[in-house]
Scaffold this motif. Structure first.
Motif, short mmCIF file in Angstrom:
data_model
loop_
_atom_site.label_atom_id
_atom_site.label_comp_id
_atom_site.label_asym_id
_atom_site.label_seq_id
_atom_site.Cartn_x
_atom_site.Cartn_y
_atom_site.Cartn_z
N ARG A 59 5.00 4.53 3.70
CA ARG A 59 5.56 3.34 3.07
C ARG A 59 6.89 3.64 2.40
O ARG A 59 7.16 4.76 1.99
CB ARG A 59 4.59 2.79 2.02
N PRO A 88 5.84 2.46 -3.30
CA PRO A 88 4.41 2.63 -3.63
C PRO A 88 3.72 1.29 -3.83
O PRO A 88 4.35 0.28 -4.12
CB PRO A 88 4.45 3.43 -4.94
N ARG A 89 2.40 1.30 -3.69
CA ARG A 89 1.60 0.08 -3.88
C ARG A 89 1.37 -0.11 -5.37
O ARG A 89 0.54 0.55 -5.97
CB ARG A 89 0.27 0.22 -3.16
N GLN A 146 -2.92 0.23 -8.45
CA GLN A 146 -2.95 1.42 -9.28
C GLN A 146 -4.31 1.66 -9.94
O GLN A 146 -4.69 2.78 -10.16
CB GLN A 146 -1.86 1.35 -10.34
N LYS A 150 -2.82 9.97 1.23
CA LYS A 150 -1.49 10.44 0.83
C LYS A 150 -0.52 10.31 2.01
O LYS A 150 0.64 9.91 1.83
CB LYS A 150 -1.56 11.88 0.35
N GLU A 177 0.43 6.70 2.32
CA GLU A 177 1.37 6.32 1.26
C GLU A 177 2.78 6.81 1.57
O GLU A 177 3.76 6.15 1.25
CB GLU A 177 0.92 6.87 -0.10
N GLU A 178 2.89 7.98 2.18
CA GLU A 178 4.21 8.53 2.53
C GLU A 178 4.90 7.71 3.61
O GLU A 178 6.12 7.71 3.71
CB GLU A 178 4.08 9.99 2.97
#
Length: 201
Positions: free
Chosen positions: A118, A121-122, A126, A112, A115-116
């Motif tokens: 970036r 989002p990727r 998914q 997490k 991800e923050e």
């Protein structure tokens, strides 16, 4: 006075072979050579012969069995990674002891946090689990060295030995997933893509 340029060779023959440029509208017509009906019929006959040859050369059931046996054999890259995994299992380090204490919740918090960092989002990941995302991110992190042809655990230990400080969460994911399918977990996704077999059926 500058020297004049002399023309060499026969200039009249060159002038005859090349047409002068004309910029009036009537002479700018460009035409393509047309295909005769005889050559069209010849092409149809050739395609029929090729189709008949393909039907004759269809594989026999014995050839299909050979293909199935070839598919089941491991590739040289898989064999190399298996030997690397066996060698790495013999040597346990302090980092591995710390990595076994990392929980799944800590791995999820690590991801997490990644991800923050970036901006977006990727989208393409998914359908993957958090563990697979962590491993693929480690594969594509070039600061830890190349990922092709080397087991992930060995790559992590090499980066640790070089003082590159690889994430401990990656080693935790590798150790937890090592019992399931060691070759698939230890082999980088990029390595699978580069050495994949394209088999048509």
């Amino acid at each position: 006075m500058p020297a004049t340029r002399r023309k060499s060779g026969n200039t009249t023959s060159a002038a005859r072979s090349q047409q002068p440029l004309s910029f009036n509208a009537r002479s700018n017509k460009i035409t393509k050579p047309s295909v005769s009906a005889a050559s069209k019929n010849l092409d149809k006959a050739n395609t029929k012969q090729l189709a008949e040859a393909a039907e004759i050369a269809s594989p026999s059931p014995a050839a299909e069995e050979v293909d199935i046996q070839i598919k089941e054999q491991p590739t040289t890259a898989e064999l190399a990674i298996r030997s690397q995994v066996e060698a790495e299992k013999k040597e346990r380090s302090d980092a591995e002891a710390k990595a076994t204490k990392i929980t799944d919740a800590q791995v999820k918090r690590y991801w997490k946090k990644k991800e923050e960092e970036r901006k977006a989002p990727r989208v393409h990941q998914q359908g993957l689990s958090v563990e697979e995302k962590v491993l693929r991110e480690f594969d594509l992190s070039s600061q830890f060295g190349p990922c092709v042809g080397i087991a992930r655990t060995k790559r992590w230990k090499r980066a640790e030995a070089l003082g590159l400080k690889p994430p401990l969460e990656v080693l935790a994911v590798l150790l937890k997933a090592d019992n399931k399918n060691s070759v698939q977990v230890q082999r980088a996704y990029v390595d699978e893509l580069m050495s994949s077999k394209f088999i048509t059926s």
